[in-house]
Design a protein around this motif. Sequence first.
Motif, PDB file in Angstrom:
ATOM      1  N   TYR A  62      63.549 -53.792  23.379  1.00  0.00           N
ATOM      2  CA  TYR A  62      63.045 -55.157  23.215  1.00  0.00           C
ATOM      3  C   TYR A  62      64.195 -56.133  23.033  1.00  0.00           C
ATOM      4  CZ  TYR A  62      58.591 -52.860  22.511  1.00  0.00           C
ATOM      5  OH  TYR A  62      57.469 -52.096  22.688  1.00  0.00           O
ATOM      6  N   ILE A  67      60.142 -60.879  19.640  1.00  0.00           N
ATOM      7  CA  ILE A  67      59.626 -60.782  18.273  1.00  0.00           C
ATOM      8  C   ILE A  67      59.333 -62.170  17.715  1.00  0.00           C
ATOM      9  CG2 ILE A  67      61.943 -60.670  17.271  1.00  0.00           C
ATOM     10  CD1 ILE A  67      60.750 -58.899  15.036  1.00  0.00           C
ATOM     11  N   SER A  82      60.775 -67.534  15.858  1.00  0.00           N
ATOM     12  CA  SER A  82      61.053 -66.618  16.952  1.00  0.00           C
ATOM     13  C   SER A  82      62.423 -66.926  17.525  1.00  0.00           C
ATOM     14  CB  SER A  82      59.998 -66.740  18.036  1.00  0.00           C
ATOM     15  OG  SER A  82      60.252 -65.821  19.063  1.00  0.00           O
ATOM     16  N   PRO A  83      63.357 -66.048  17.449  1.00  0.00           N
ATOM     17  CA  PRO A  83      63.387 -64.809  16.682  1.00  0.00           C
ATOM     18  C   PRO A  83      63.691 -65.099  15.218  1.00  0.00           C
ATOM     19  CG  PRO A  83      65.489 -65.081  17.785  1.00  0.00           C
ATOM     20  CD  PRO A  83      64.611 -66.236  18.195  1.00  0.00           C
ATOM     21  N   ILE A 110      54.245 -59.742  11.750  1.00  0.00           N
ATOM     22  CA  ILE A 110      55.338 -59.490  12.675  1.00  0.00           C
ATOM     23  C   ILE A 110      54.731 -59.071  14.003  1.00  0.00           C
ATOM     24  CG2 ILE A 110      57.408 -58.126  13.118  1.00  0.00           C
ATOM     25  CD1 ILE A 110      57.582 -57.710  10.044  1.00  0.00           C
ATOM     26  N   ILE A 112      55.380 -58.151  17.970  1.00  0.00           N
ATOM     27  CA  ILE A 112      56.349 -57.719  18.973  1.00  0.00           C
ATOM     28  C   ILE A 112      55.599 -57.522  20.271  1.00  0.00           C
ATOM     29  CG2 ILE A 112      58.021 -55.971  19.637  1.00  0.00           C
ATOM     30  CD1 ILE A 112      58.221 -55.276  16.638  1.00  0.00           C
ATOM     31  N   THR A 117      50.312 -55.797  15.784  1.00  0.00           N
ATOM     32  CA  THR A 117      50.885 -56.711  14.796  1.00  0.00           C
ATOM     33  C   THR A 117      50.958 -56.032  13.436  1.00  0.00           C
ATOM     34  OG1 THR A 117      50.008 -58.617  15.978  1.00  0.00           O
ATOM     35  CG2 THR A 117      50.588 -58.955  13.668  1.00  0.00           C
TER      36      THR A 117
END
Length: 160
Positions: A62, A67, A82-83, A110, A112, A117
């Motif tokens: 990632y 994120i 973000s981020p 959080i 991703i 989540t």
Amino acid sequence: MKNLCRYVVGLFVLLTVVSCSKNKAKVICPPVPLILPVQAIKFQLVDKTSGKDLFFSQNPPYALTDIKIVFRNSTGQLDSISPPLKEDLPTGSHFVYVVSNPMRPDTCYIKIKSLKTDTLISIFATTTTPCSTTSYLDKVQINKNAPVAYATGNVIVIKK
């Protein structure tokens, strides 16, 4: 007259002793710092099978743009980062989430990319002294797991 003088002096000494014994020691407080301590949670996201960091390893699966942290700001509105902040140490890198209101439990989410989540709840405790009341991060709960004790400098590992 001599007895009256002794009586007055004795009464004065007795009153002085009694009044001094009732006075409590006064506490002298240091000046209040102008900078308030920042409460932050450090966390790392790793693969649950390999233990590989999902963002800071060699060829991570990632990117930092994948994120996002969603939280309620000081006005109660949903906000996001973000981020999130990144901290680089000689031992490795991890994310840092600064808690907006350290006086009550704080919840953030959080997200991703396409993964489930995660819910992160920070639980605070307070220490009260004659000079101040300080709150500090005591425990962190991830999803519905039991809260984990947190000490300054800990990095919470979230397995995905």
